[in-house]
Design a protein around this motif. Sequence first.
Motif, PDB file in Angstrom:
ATOM      1  N   ALA A  79       0.835  -1.199   0.000  1.00 15.59           N
ATOM      2  CA  ALA A  79       0.000   0.000   0.000  1.00 15.59           C
ATOM      3  C   ALA A  79       0.873   1.253   0.000  1.00 15.59           C
ATOM      4  N   THR A  84      -1.795   3.391  -2.391  1.00 16.97           N
ATOM      5  CA  THR A  84      -3.228   3.108  -2.416  1.00 16.97           C
ATOM      6  C   THR A  84      -3.926   3.688  -1.192  1.00 16.97           C
ATOM      7  N   ALA A  86      -6.821   1.999  -0.089  1.00 19.72           N
ATOM      8  CA  ALA A  86      -7.701   0.901   0.302  1.00 19.72           C
ATOM      9  C   ALA A  86      -7.683   0.648   1.805  1.00 19.72           C
ATOM     10  N   LEU A  87      -8.846   0.770   2.413  1.00 22.76           N
ATOM     11  CA  LEU A  87      -9.077   0.465   3.817  1.00 22.76           C
ATOM     12  C   LEU A  87      -8.166   1.220   4.787  1.00 22.76           C
ATOM     13  N   SER A  88      -7.597   2.316   4.367  1.00 26.20           N
ATOM     14  CA  SER A  88      -6.728   3.105   5.254  1.00 26.20           C
ATOM     15  C   SER A  88      -6.890   4.594   4.953  1.00 26.20           C
ATOM     16  N   SER A  96      -4.007   7.622  -4.018  1.00 18.78           N
ATOM     17  CA  SER A  96      -4.806   6.544  -4.605  1.00 18.78           C
ATOM     18  C   SER A  96      -3.942   5.832  -5.635  1.00 18.78           C
ATOM     19  N   GLU A 102      -5.551  -1.065  -5.843  1.00 15.35           N
ATOM     20  CA  GLU A 102      -6.526  -0.880  -4.763  1.00 15.35           C
ATOM     21  C   GLU A 102      -7.203  -2.211  -4.429  1.00 15.35           C
ATOM     22  N   SER A 103      -7.568  -2.972  -5.471  1.00 13.17           N
ATOM     23  CA  SER A 103      -8.226  -4.270  -5.254  1.00 13.17           C
ATOM     24  C   SER A 103      -7.305  -5.261  -4.564  1.00 13.17           C
ATOM     25  N   THR A 106      -6.891  -4.170  -0.905  1.00 13.97           N
ATOM     26  CA  THR A 106      -8.143  -4.437  -0.187  1.00 13.97           C
ATOM     27  C   THR A 106      -8.281  -5.917   0.123  1.00 13.97           C
ATOM     28  N   PHE A 109      -5.742  -6.883   2.889  1.00 15.54           N
ATOM     29  CA  PHE A 109      -6.140  -6.445   4.226  1.00 15.54           C
ATOM     30  C   PHE A 109      -7.338  -7.238   4.746  1.00 15.54           C
ATOM     31  N   LEU A 110      -8.304  -7.523   3.870  1.00 15.81           N
ATOM     32  CA  LEU A 110      -9.467  -8.301   4.302  1.00 15.81           C
ATOM     33  C   LEU A 110      -9.066  -9.713   4.705  1.00 15.81           C
TER      34      LEU A 110
END
Length: 133
Positions: A79, A84, A86-88, A96, A102-103, A106, A109-110
């Motif tokens: 990241a 990115t 994503a989630l932060s 970005s 980004e995907s 994400t 992290f998930l």
Amino acid sequence: MWHGMFLFLLGLVTGFVEQRFANVRMGLAAHLEGVMNGTFLIALGAIWTEVKLPPPTKAIAYWTALYGTYVNWLVTMLAAVFGTAALSPISAAGHSGQPWQESLVTAGFLSVGVVIVTFSVVVLWGIRARALR
């Protein structure tokens, strides 16, 4: 405990290069993830003999601990490299990456979140007998 010291070292090295990342704040986060997750693995190693689980379950717990800690550091570092968001949202303010970046971040992290929560519940279950005494 070896993995804990190794991840701690990775976190320290990440700290030396954090200024070179596209997102310096995420670079700092990656540094902290490495150091904190390394410390966590060392602490886990210190109590590992107290975790009473069937051997297959204990092996799964071991590997999920390694996955969760190493991948947490790696995804946070990616990241920072990609810049990115994503989630932060706080660490990534104004940054970005490409949609695929980004995907990827994400999904990483998930997966770490699910694995670490599952691991924590399993280990807590494994040390429950000690707590009941």
